[in-house]
Design an enzyme around this catalytic site. Structure first.
Site, PDB file in Angstrom:
ATOM      1  N   LYS A  68     -68.382  30.942   0.110  1.00 41.01           N
ATOM      2  CA  LYS A  68     -67.816  30.305   1.245  1.00 41.01           C
ATOM      3  C   LYS A  68     -67.520  31.279   2.234  1.00 41.01           C
ATOM      4  CE  LYS A  68     -63.090  28.302   2.043  1.00 41.01           C
ATOM      5  NZ  LYS A  68     -63.230  28.951   3.553  1.00 41.01           N
TER       6      LYS A  68
ATOM      7  N   CYS B 262     -60.967  45.420   8.814  1.00 44.13           N
ATOM      8  CA  CYS B 262     -59.733  45.919   7.914  1.00 44.13           C
ATOM      9  C   CYS B 262     -59.552  47.311   7.863  1.00 44.13           C
ATOM     10  CB  CYS B 262     -60.064  45.389   6.314  1.00 44.13           C
ATOM     11  SG  CYS B 262     -61.735  45.708   5.723  1.00 44.13           S
TER      12      CYS B 262
ATOM     13  N   GLU C 253     -60.609  42.715  -1.599  1.00 40.37           N
ATOM     14  CA  GLU C 253     -60.485  43.688  -0.228  1.00 40.37           C
ATOM     15  C   GLU C 253     -59.829  43.002   0.705  1.00 40.37           C
ATOM     16  OE1 GLU C 253     -62.731  45.190   3.294  1.00 40.37           O
ATOM     17  OE2 GLU C 253     -64.249  44.606   1.745  1.00 40.37           O
TER      18      GLU C 253
ATOM     19  N   GLU D 100     -50.663  44.691   9.736  1.00 41.69           N
ATOM     20  CA  GLU D 100     -52.253  44.591  10.309  1.00 41.69           C
ATOM     21  C   GLU D 100     -52.091  43.522  11.599  1.00 41.69           C
ATOM     22  OE1 GLU D 100     -56.521  44.646   8.447  1.00 41.69           O
ATOM     23  OE2 GLU D 100     -55.179  42.672   7.800  1.00 41.69           O
TER      24      GLU D 100
END
Length: 499
Positions: A178, A287, A253, A388
């Site tokens: 996906k 990331c 992750e 973040e």
């Protein structure tokens, strides 16, 4: 620049190209907002059809009984297909994500190398004859889990796809991929290459669609044996709860707020170049971006001055221009979210040393551009130093000594990566070992090898990908004992001479 035809609007459902029956997905070029493709996404019914076909294909002896070196041939062919179509794939990914063509070209090469690495690893991956403690032969063997889901993010789809699909196929599974709705095209192109490589029909599907519909199905369905997810921490937590209900293994992750540490004895030119690359390449949409910069107080002012001057020289522009260093963000909505975080930081007392705005000019008007931004005057517990941003935003902070910077670096919920810049190897080693994180770079940043495991600590996730053991993560371990005596077990007190 070569222009290539973009993938069609059909999905690859259980080895067949079909029109999705789910909500519409719009793929747009972040450079100017022009439409790439409008795709009917995957519905729950499409996903269930893919699962049914995958289970049949994975159970077929024609696949399940293949020797490892025979499965490896498919991976080698996929790698060759990626290499042969490298220019086309890079073009598609740049159109889909806005990344520079230089970067997407490197990501395509990485994807091919990933399939090739796992093919080679598979051929040389041995099961274990364990040391017996009695009159029997004991073995530890590994078998496919069956059907696994791979859920990948929009920032580097071809590389992320390969890191999940290659080891899962190597392990003998069927895979449901996906991709993110903002970047579905390159994953559909991968499906075309997998199909051309001759992989048995049904073993691979590409199902872009809404997370609440197709995403939930690919986690909750009882036939899904494992999920590998890369994405945001909030979604990862929800997925982990769903997996816990099934007692299903997952690898996650997730996000990061990675510290980069510059000691006073560092090679300044080396450090500045590495820091710029570490946070502003990929337009900060990484990331592992080194988004918290700690500089030893004795060199703080001079170092930050040089860093800001270098940041202002970065070329922001068209991702197809070979001179561009900072391309547009993936979507105008995401660019606006980044701008809002910077505005909130400024309202809270942050000082903008450079950037902090949308670039002006006709070349930028229709795109999702944002200038590389350096913020100062912050404390380590400011929201923008804790959360973040996923954009080209760097927070700079001073530190006093080794103990201080280790404490500040670890005072964060994330633990994905870290950079250390110093000429003192013992100090680099001590610092690297003391930071709670999955990866540490010393005098470099964002360097990767498919042979080296990768993953995070704390809110950055759980589990590891890459490396030889990356294949084992998609397998079930089984112990087998074979008696060597031929005699009945003495517990039964079997009468001597009985039939």
């Amino acid at each position: 620049m070569n222009r290539f035809e973009l993938p069609s609007s059909e999905l690859y459902i259980g080895g067949r190209w079909e029109t999705g029956t789910g909500a519409e997905i719009v793929s747009a070029f972040p450079g100017d907002g022009s439409i790439n493709r409008i795709i009917p996404g995957a519905s729950r019914a499409d996903g269930e059809r893919a699962i049914e076909r995958a289970l049949a294909a994975q159970a077929d002896p024609a696949w399940r009984n293949l020797k490892p070196h025979e499965r490896a041939r498919f991976l080698y062919r996929i790698a060759e297909g990626i290499d042969t179509n490298a220019a086309r794939i890079a073009y598609i990914q740049t159109r889909d994500t806005g990344k520079t063509l230089r970067e997407t070209t490197a990501l395509v090469a990485s994807a091919a190398a990933t399939f090739r690495y796992f093919a080679g690893a598979l051929e040389s991956l041995d099961d274990t004859l364990t040391a017996p403690r009695g009159d029997y032969l004991s073995l530890s063997v590994h078998e496919p889990l069956g059907l696994v889901s791979a859920i990948t993010p929009w920032n580097s789809p071809i590389a992320s796809d390969a890191q999940k699909v290659a080891p899962a196929l190597a392990a003998g599974n069927a895979v449901l991929l996906k991709p993110a709705s903002w970047s579905p095209l390159v994953s559909l192109e991968l499906a075309r290459i997998v199909e051309a490589a001759g992989l048995p029909q049904g073993l691979f599907s590409v199902l872009p669609g809404a997370g609440r519909e197709i995403g939930n199905l690919l986690v909750e369905h009882p036939s899904i044996a494992r999920v590998s997810f890369t994405g945001g921490t909030a979604t990862g937590r929800m997925l982990a709860r769903q997996a816990a209900e099934k007692l299903m293994p997952v690898s996650l992750e997730l996000g990061g707020k990675s510290p980069t540490i510059v000691f006073a004895d560092a090679d300044i030119d080396l450090a500045i170049a590495g820091i710029l690359f570490g946070v502003f390449s990929s337009s900060g949409q990484s990331c592992i971006a080194g988004s918290r910069l700690f500089v030893e107080r004795s060199i703080y002012e001079s170092f930050v001055g040089r860093l800001v001057a270098a940041t202002k020289r970065l070329v922001v522009g068209d991702p197809f221009d070979e001179h561009t260093q900072v391309a547009p963000l993936v979507h105008v909505d995401h660019r606006n979210a980044v701008a809002a975080q910077v505005a909130a930081a400024v309202a809270g007392g942050a000082q903008i040393l450079c950037g902090g705005a949308i670039p002006q000019g006709s070349a930028y008007d229709q795109g999702a551009y944002y200038l590389p931004t350096v913020l100062a005057g912050l404390s380590n517990d400011a929201d923008i130093c804790r959360e973040e941003v996923f954009g080209p935003v760097l927070c700079v902070l001073p530190f006093d000594d080794e103990a201080d910077v280790i404490a500040q670096s670890n005072a964060n919920d994330y633990g994905l990566a870290c950079g250390v810049w110093t000429r003192d190897f013992p100090k680099a080693w001590r610092t690297a070992r003391a930071i709670t994180t999955g990866t540490v770079w010393v005098n470099t940043y964002k360097q990767f090898s498919i042979s080296t495991p990768f993953g995070g600590e704390k809110d950055s996730g759980t589990g590891r990908e890459k490396g030889r053991e990356g294949i084992r993560a998609y397998m079930a371990q089984k112990s087998v004992y074979v008696d060597l005596t031929g005699a009945p077990h003495p517990w039964a007190r079997w009468p001597e001479g009985s039939a």
